[in-house]
Scaffold this active site. Structure first.
Site, PDB file in Angstrom:
ATOM      1  N   TYR A  21      -0.783 -10.186   0.457  1.00 42.07           N
ATOM      2  CA  TYR A  21       0.513  -9.649   1.164  1.00 42.07           C
ATOM      3  C   TYR A  21       0.390 -10.374   2.729  1.00 42.07           C
ATOM      4  O   TYR A  21      -0.667 -10.715   3.030  1.00 42.07           O
ATOM      5  CB  TYR A  21       0.451  -8.136   1.300  1.00 42.07           C
ATOM      6  N   HIS A  65     -10.937  -2.573  -0.999  1.00 44.54           N
ATOM      7  CA  HIS A  65     -11.682  -2.108  -0.129  1.00 44.54           C
ATOM      8  C   HIS A  65     -12.868  -0.983  -0.819  1.00 44.54           C
ATOM      9  O   HIS A  65     -12.303  -0.159  -1.419  1.00 44.54           O
ATOM     10  CB  HIS A  65     -11.063  -1.266   1.033  1.00 44.54           C
ATOM     11  N   TYR A  78       0.835  -1.235   0.004  1.00 48.53           N
ATOM     12  CA  TYR A  78       0.002   0.013   0.096  1.00 48.53           C
ATOM     13  C   TYR A  78       0.688   1.275   0.043  1.00 48.53           C
ATOM     14  O   TYR A  78       1.988   1.169   0.599  1.00 48.53           O
ATOM     15  CB  TYR A  78      -0.810  -0.077   1.401  1.00 48.53           C
ATOM     16  N   ARG A 120      -3.178 -12.090   3.275  1.00 44.57           N
ATOM     17  CA  ARG A 120      -4.480 -11.536   2.875  1.00 44.57           C
ATOM     18  C   ARG A 120      -4.661 -11.916   1.414  1.00 44.57           C
ATOM     19  O   ARG A 120      -3.978 -11.616   0.567  1.00 44.57           O
ATOM     20  CB  ARG A 120      -4.659 -10.064   3.001  1.00 44.57           C
ATOM     21  N   HIS A 132      -7.822  -8.093  -2.512  1.00 42.35           N
ATOM     22  CA  HIS A 132      -9.006  -7.538  -2.126  1.00 42.35           C
ATOM     23  C   HIS A 132      -8.714  -6.017  -2.425  1.00 42.35           C
ATOM     24  O   HIS A 132      -7.670  -5.374  -2.364  1.00 42.35           O
ATOM     25  CB  HIS A 132      -9.341  -7.572  -0.775  1.00 42.35           C
TER      26      HIS A 132
END
Lengths: 240, 195
Positions: A145, A160, A106, A155, A158
């Site tokens: 990640y 959000h 991120y 995870r 995905h």
């Protein structure tokens, strides 16, 4: 603003506050039951947004943080509709998304994963639904990640989603997952949802009809906000 | 007669995660991507009512401050209207500080809001809290200490909240600043609503 009363939440479709396998929820879940109340005018109204605040280009994550070229990764289109429980479209509502880049990193000051940042990818976008409740984003497929929930926790890929609706009591944040991801079975955040159908609805299927040949693969993700109570019909014994 | 299709089920909630800021407050995460950060201020220069500051912390079950939460606020203006006027939007979005865990925003004191049926609600702010570890956004309200008389007849505070827990929803006043600490667990756990 809407003055319609909302239907009660269906708590079976939502993860409980305390999901022990998701470690962070243990200290952050309220221990006492939520107090049920009828929504008042405060919760039945909510903020509205317009094109003055949202640029058309905000929904193109391939372009909105470009510095030297295009972002690296699989180019995807994510589209769908925001509906209420009666399948009525929720038009002109704000949809915001954020995600990791193709390597699972991120662009956030607190993300310390050593996978590289992409100079051409910000990882956030926003748009307003049209009159049919439809939205569309152009982005890259995020990577999986690791995260410190357990010794080897990953995870699933995905995106959000944050959605407003017409009433503050419809406010929702969720995550869209991708069809066929083997990490879904191992993810305590995803697995905290008790209802298997509700879980399945967070997994966006591949949508070849909307895919753009030689350009981008499409995934479809419809979002259903809790809706207004339907009007009971006096002449219909089965109710409404 | 054809019956309508059965209602669809609402979409499941998921945690906003630790990186919620890049989506909702990207400038805070170091991303100067949008010229306007939505919800950054509730008041405009032309808003007439006197400003107040609301500040506080969110505490987890260990008593530690939650430093990665985002709070959204929704409130009426000074006349009790939820429509917004004079540059007052009624909606704000603020994060707890990464280092200190404190949140703070400037607004105006709302008036009494009329609910359906003419019930008068005491002045209040609606809060919605999301963070890593919170599976579904938490709804609560902040009330003002000087309105204690109105609290006795407020349909939410007096209608639903047990008397011994009401003070978890009432801010502490210090001049024009109101302190409102939120406790996710523990002896002083804040009342959260299923709205």
């Amino acid at each position: 603003m809407s003055n319609r009363a909302l239907s009660p939440r269906n708590w079976q479709v939502h993860p409980p506050a305390l999901a022990p396998a998701y470690k962070t929820s243990r200290l952050r879940a309220p221990a006492q039951a939520l107090i049920a109340m009828d929504p008042t005018t405060s919760e039945l109204s909510g903020p509205t947004f317009g094109p003055a605040q949202i640029a058309a280009s905000d929904s193109d994550l391939l372009q909105n943080h470009k510095t030297t070229g295009l972002p690296i990764g699989e180019r995807i289109i994510v589209h769908g509709r925001v509906l209420d429980e009666q399948a009525r479209p929720v038009p002109h509502t704000l949809v915001e998304i954020w995600q990791a880049n193709a390597s699972g990193r991120y662009r956030h000051v607190n993300d310390s994963y050593f996978a590289p940042l992409d100079p051409n990818f910000g990882g956030c976008g926003r748009t307003l639904t049209d009159q049919d409740g439809a939205f569309r984003f152009h982005t890259i497929k995020p990577g999986a990640y690791p995260w410190p929930n357990g010794p080897n926790s990953w995870r699933p890929a995905h995106i959000h989603f944050s959605v407003f609706g017409t009433a503050f009591a419809q406010r929702l944040i969720t995550q869209m997952y991708f069809e066929g991801d083997p990490l879904l079975d191992l993810c305590p955040i995803y697995q905290a949802i008790p209802d298997p159908h509700a879980k399945a609805r967070l997994v966006a299927p591949l949508d070849m009809e909307t895919s753009e040949p030689f350009d981008s693969i499409a995934y479809r993700f419809d979002i259903v906000l809790r809706g207004a109570c339907s009007t009971p019909f006096e002449n219909r014994p089965e109710g409404n | 007669m054809t019956l309508p299709d059965p209602p669809k089920q609402e979409t499941a909630s998921q945690t906003a995660g630790p990186y919620v800021h890049i989506g909702l407050l990207p400038r805070m995460a170091g991303l100067a991507l949008h010229p306007v950060e939505l919800g950054r201020s509730l008041v405009g220069p032309e808003t007439k009512d006197a400003r107040i500051t609301v500040t506080g912390c969110i505490h987890d079950g260990a008593g530690d401050r939650v430093r990665d939460a985002i709070i959204e606020v929704w409130q009426a203006d000074g006349t009790g209207s939820l429509a917004g006027n004079d540059g007052f939007t009624g909606w704000g979005r603020v994060a707890t500080d990464f280092d200190t865990g404190v949140f703070s925003f400037e607004t105006i004191k709302p008036g009494c809001v009329l609910d359906a049926g003419g019930k008068v609600m005491a002045p209040h702010l609606c809060f919605w809290i999301v963070a890593r570890g919170i599976n579904m956004g938490l709804s609560t309200r902040m009330y003002f200490p000087q309105d204690s008389q109105a609290h006795e007849t407020d349909p939410v505070l007096s209608g639903y909240v047990p008397r011994e827990r009401r003070d978890t929803l009432i801010a502490r006043r210090e001049g024009d600043t109101y302190h409102f600490d939120i406790h996710l667990q523990g002896a002083r756990e804040t009342v959260f609503f299923d709205v």
